[in-house]
Scaffold this active site. Structure first.
Site, mmCIF file in Angstrom:
data_model
loop_
_atom_site.group_PDB
_atom_site.id
_atom_site.type_symbol
_atom_site.label_atom_id
_atom_site.label_comp_id
_atom_site.label_asym_id
_atom_site.label_seq_id
_atom_site.Cartn_x
_atom_site.Cartn_y
_atom_site.Cartn_z
ATOM 1 N N LYS A 163 0.768 4.202 6.995
ATOM 2 C CA LYS A 163 0.122 5.097 6.022
ATOM 3 C C LYS A 163 0.681 6.509 6.170
ATOM 4 C CE LYS A 163 -2.880 2.127 4.302
ATOM 5 N NZ LYS A 163 -2.041 0.995 4.678
ATOM 6 N N SER A 180 0.814 -1.218 0.000
ATOM 7 C CA SER A 180 0.000 0.000 0.000
ATOM 8 C C SER A 180 0.846 1.267 0.000
ATOM 9 C CB SER A 180 -0.938 0.007 1.213
ATOM 10 O OG SER A 180 -0.207 0.193 2.404
#
Lengths: 142, 437
Positions: free
Chosen positions: A99, A62
């Site tokens: 993230k 990701s």
């Protein structure tokens, strides 16, 4: 048993002794001896606060947009407060995730760096915590 | 050696006791946040008893030391998360917690794996409370471990304050007992058995003379208390009164005795297996002995059956005096084998064995008699030094004495402890790092 447990710490402050080029006192001294410095230590380069720094292994894709690939090693400093756009290790509803931390108008969004992943918008009622700030990524070229 | 501070009248002494809440459970939670708000317990060696319980597990009535097989029902019904102890992880997080605490004070005593006394002299009361909250915040942030902090003018009062802070979650885990009013209030409702240093026997003695609360104990006659509980009791009373008798011990004393013993994962029947297990315990004990640069002159070895099992019971131990003080794993394993041959009985189901090294002195103190082999001693020391150096670099047991057995990684010897629910060593092994998406 703190003395023995301390030895188990993953991040040991290491001491490297400089090698002295001039061992024989009667010879002409190496002209470099005046310039001997300590050895370079990657711990010092990568870690500000050993007691608050943890290593984790990346398991997903990701974050490939910022060069964080599967199997890379991430260095996480728990003592650092996240700033807007920091890469963070966070816990969302009981699960760890890496993230980009976006904080705008006191609204927090965790943004993936891969268009295949959706942003995570933090809303009331979610269990959310920033564990630490990712300070470095170690990517092996092997 | 004990380093003590000289009390001066100008600045009153202030001690803070910081301890990690349900420390082992909290360590598990650092790497598994789904355990937050869930009942969690960590088991003792060999997966025997609950040695750490989260608040949620305590609320279910699980007591310290409850054997797992007796609380199976509670565990299943409430989906209590059960873990084997992971000492590599707890040790690492403890070291991190202690070095974080060390940033807050020049003087600190590491009291146990999850507790430390800090000296905090010279702060005003309001600043002190704020400082304690800051300590809690930083330890939680940097290590993930929640703590409680008790503050007082003596170590005993700091310990009381810590206990109450933890129990009541009062003032966000910080309780300051420097003021007389707070001392009166807290000690008045604290059973005397809950005072640091008062064991069950002392508590019974105190109860029999009408002392039930910590406040009654504090206000009792000093000489009478000394008569009842020796000088130790007198010191505790004085500490409760706010007169510091126990100083910070900042340098750990060397151990006078080293014990290494464990229960077996499954019953052991043969002498060979016992010898292999004991050889491993001797190895551990000798490593500790050499770490404090000591030599031992006496070793005891014991074996025993399972007390809780309806089977023939047997306990025996043997002691061997070494002709010459030694820290050599090789020599002590050989000695242990001789003792085991003496105390071993055929047809017995052994559950536990152990070794105790005693009569320990500094290695520098060795005095050779006329008949001692000085050369042999020097040689032993050299071999052990090489062995320790190799193991320090290549990992524990990289080099070991043949008697310890040759176990490949996928084959577990009978005497190896059970640790079926152990989490990975997240902070000490590359292969065990936490995986994150």
């Amino acid at each position: 048993m703190p003395s023995s447990t301390k030895k188990k710490s993953a991040i040991k402050p290491s001491v490297r002794l400089p090698f002295f080029g001039c061992a024989v006192s009667c010879g002409f001294p190496s002209p470099a001896d005046d310039y001997i410095e300590k050895k370079l230590d990657l711990n010092e380069y990568l870690i500000d606060k050993p007691s608050a720094t943890f290593f984790v292994r990346v398991a997903g894709d990701s974050m490939i947009g910022v060069g964080i690939y599967p199997d890379d090693l991430l260095i996480v400093d728990r003592s650092k407060e996240p700033r807007n756009k920091s890469i963070v290790l966070a816990v969302v509803n009981g699960e760890f995730t890496v993230k980009r931390y976006i904080c705008r108008n006191s609204k927090i969004t965790l943004k993936a760096e891969n268009p295949a992943y959706q942003d995570i918008v933090i809303v009331e009622g979610m269990q959310f915590e920033v564990v630490g700030v990712c300070t470095n990524v170690i990517h092996s070229l092997k | 050696m004990i380093t003590s501070r000289i009390p001066s009248s100008a600045t009153p002494l202030v001690f803070a006791l910081v301890d990690g809440n349900s420390f082992y459970c909290s360590c598990e939670r650092v790497f598994n946040p789904s355990l937050n708000n869930q009942p969690v317990i960590v088991l003792s060696n060999n997966d025997g008893c609950a040695v750490s319980r989260s608040d949620e597990a305590k609320a279910l009535g699980i007591k310290m030391g409850d054997p797992l097989h007796l609380i199976k029902d509670i565990v299943q019904r409430n989906r209590v998360r059960v873990y084997s102890s992971n000492y590599a992880l707890y040790g690492d997080l403890s070291a991190r917690m202690m070095s974080t605490l060390a940033q807050f004070t020049p003087e600190m005593e590491v009291y146990s794996i999850d507790e430390a006394f800090l000296s905090l002299d010279g702060f005003g009361e309001r600043d002190l409370n704020e400082y304690a909250r800051e300590i809690r915040r930083v330890v939680r942030r940097d290590t993930g471990i929640p703590t409680a902090i008790g503050i007082g003018p003596t170590k005993v009062l700091a310990k009381v304050a810590n206990r109450v802070a933890k129990k009541n979650n009062r003032n966000n885990g910080v309780l300051n007992m420097c003021s007389r009013a707070t001392q009166d209030e807290v000690l008045n409702v604290l059973p005397v058995a809950d005072v640091w240093g008062i064991g069950a026997r002392s508590a019974a003695k105190l109860n029999s003379v009408g002392v039930h609360t910590a406040k009654q104990f504090r206000d009792a006659d000093l000489d009478a208390m000394q008569k009842l509980l020796t000088i130790v009791g007198r010191r505790i009373v004085m500490e409760l009164r706010g007169q510091s008798c126990l100083a910070l011990e900042m340098i750990q004393e060397d151990r006078k005795q080293i014990v290494s013993s464990k229960s077996f994962g499954r019953p052991v029947y043969t002498l060979a297996e016992l010898q292999e297990a004991v050889a491993n315990y001797v190895t551990r004990a000798c490593e500790k002995l050499r770490r404090q640069d000591g030599i031992c002159h006496t070793m005891s070895v014991f074996v025993q059956t399972n007390r809780f099992k309806d089977a023939p019971q047997y306990y025996n131990s043997g002691m061997i005096k070494m002709d010459m003080g030694t820290a050599s794993t090789v020599r002590l394993i050989a000695a242990a084998n001789r003792v085991l041959e003496q105390i071993f009985r055929e047809g017995i189901e052994y559950k536990k064995a152990g070794v105790i090294l005693s009569d320990i002195r500094p290695s520098a103190s060795i005095q050779f008699s006329l008949f001692d082999n000085q050369q042999q001693h020097a040689q032993d020391a050299k071999v052990m030094k090489v062995m320790d150096a190799i193991n320090a670099r290549m990992g524990r047991n990289a080099l070991k004495v043949g008697a310890c057995g040759n176990v490949s990684s996928n084959e577990v010897p009978a005497w190896e402890m059970k640790a079926k629910m152990r989490t990975p060593c997240y902070t000490t092994r590359w292969a065990d790092l936490l995986k994150v998406k």
